[in-house]
Design an enzyme around this catalytic site. Structure first.
Site, PDB file in Angstrom:
ATOM      1  N   ARG A  12       0.730  -1.320   0.046  1.00 39.76           N
ATOM      2  CA  ARG A  12      -0.132   0.017  -0.017  1.00 39.76           C
ATOM      3  C   ARG A  12       0.954   1.130  -0.029  1.00 39.76           C
ATOM      4  O   ARG A  12       0.359   2.191  -0.012  1.00 39.76           O
ATOM      5  CB  ARG A  12      -0.897   0.029   1.128  1.00 39.76           C
ATOM      6  CG  ARG A  12      -1.991  -1.095   1.220  1.00 39.76           C
ATOM      7  CD  ARG A  12      -2.862  -1.064   2.282  1.00 39.76           C
ATOM      8  NE  ARG A  12      -3.880   0.085   2.140  1.00 39.76           N
ATOM      9  CZ  ARG A  12      -4.467   0.570   2.883  1.00 39.76           C
ATOM     10  NH1 ARG A  12      -4.178   0.218   4.192  1.00 39.76           N
ATOM     11  NH2 ARG A  12      -5.218   1.771   2.614  1.00 39.76           N
ATOM     12  N   CYS A  13       2.226   1.183   0.274  1.00 38.58           N
ATOM     13  CA  CYS A  13       3.063   2.358   0.265  1.00 38.58           C
ATOM     14  C   CYS A  13       3.719   2.326  -1.143  1.00 38.58           C
ATOM     15  O   CYS A  13       4.475   1.713  -1.673  1.00 38.58           O
ATOM     16  CB  CYS A  13       3.969   1.732   1.173  1.00 38.58           C
ATOM     17  SG  CYS A  13       5.546   3.072   1.531  1.00 38.58           S
ATOM     18  N   ASN A  14       3.422   3.741  -1.551  1.00 39.58           N
ATOM     19  CA  ASN A  14       4.129   4.052  -2.957  1.00 39.58           C
ATOM     20  C   ASN A  14       5.574   3.998  -2.873  1.00 39.58           C
ATOM     21  O   ASN A  14       6.248   3.386  -3.720  1.00 39.58           O
ATOM     22  CB  ASN A  14       3.501   5.549  -3.180  1.00 39.58           C
ATOM     23  CG  ASN A  14       4.186   5.936  -4.545  1.00 39.58           C
ATOM     24  OD1 ASN A  14       3.750   5.215  -5.621  1.00 39.58           O
ATOM     25  ND2 ASN A  14       4.941   6.889  -4.830  1.00 39.58           N
ATOM     26  N   ARG A  17       6.481   0.184  -3.177  1.00 35.54           N
ATOM     27  CA  ARG A  17       6.213  -0.201  -4.584  1.00 35.54           C
ATOM     28  C   ARG A  17       7.276   0.203  -5.522  1.00 35.54           C
ATOM     29  O   ARG A  17       7.693  -0.685  -6.434  1.00 35.54           O
ATOM     30  CB  ARG A  17       4.926   0.333  -5.008  1.00 35.54           C
ATOM     31  CG  ARG A  17       3.786  -0.371  -4.285  1.00 35.54           C
ATOM     32  CD  ARG A  17       2.525  -0.126  -4.985  1.00 35.54           C
ATOM     33  NE  ARG A  17       2.150   1.245  -5.237  1.00 35.54           N
ATOM     34  CZ  ARG A  17       1.452   1.994  -4.526  1.00 35.54           C
ATOM     35  NH1 ARG A  17       0.889   1.645  -3.237  1.00 35.54           N
ATOM     36  NH2 ARG A  17       1.013   3.181  -4.965  1.00 35.54           N
TER      37      ARG A  17
END
Length: 115
Positions: A12-14, A17
């Site tokens: 969920r963390c940019n 990713r």
């Protein structure tokens, strides 16, 4: 070029990713540990932090509501470690381990130092 990599990842963390994509684009197929589902043990967390040259305070997410709820602003290192084990959302991410070293890849470009 590094041949192995492990990423402590939150999908969920940019930033997490982005770092995962950077590792994959370097040609390495990383071992992905979704640390919210499979948190590190206390010994594993202590080793990760030591290998990255970080104190617990440098690797804790101070903006998480649980940080404030637990009153961790003045907590000692052992208390912070215990809180991160109990509430893995407090662990800053992503942490990347390769044969070249361990890094908290924030900002994402820091991952290049271990690839």
């Amino acid at each position: 070029m590094t041949t192995t990599a492990t990423i402590y990842h939150n999908p969920r963390c940019n930033t997490s990713r982005t770092v995962l994509k950077t590792i994959e684009e370097s040609g390495v197929v990383p071992r992905v540990i979704r640390y919210l589902e499979t948190p590190p043990t206390e010994d594993e967390l202590r080793t990760l932090l030591a290998d990255a040259g970080l104190e617990p305070r440098q690797a804790i997410r101070t903006r998480e509501s649980i940080y404030k709820e637990l009153g961790l602003a003045d907590a000692d290192a052992d208390t912070l470690i215990a809180a991160m084990i109990e509430h893995p959302i407090l662990i800053e991410r992503p942490i990347v381990v390769t044969d070249k070293g361990t890094v908290l890849a924030r900002p994402a470009e820091k991952v290049h130092s271990v690839l």
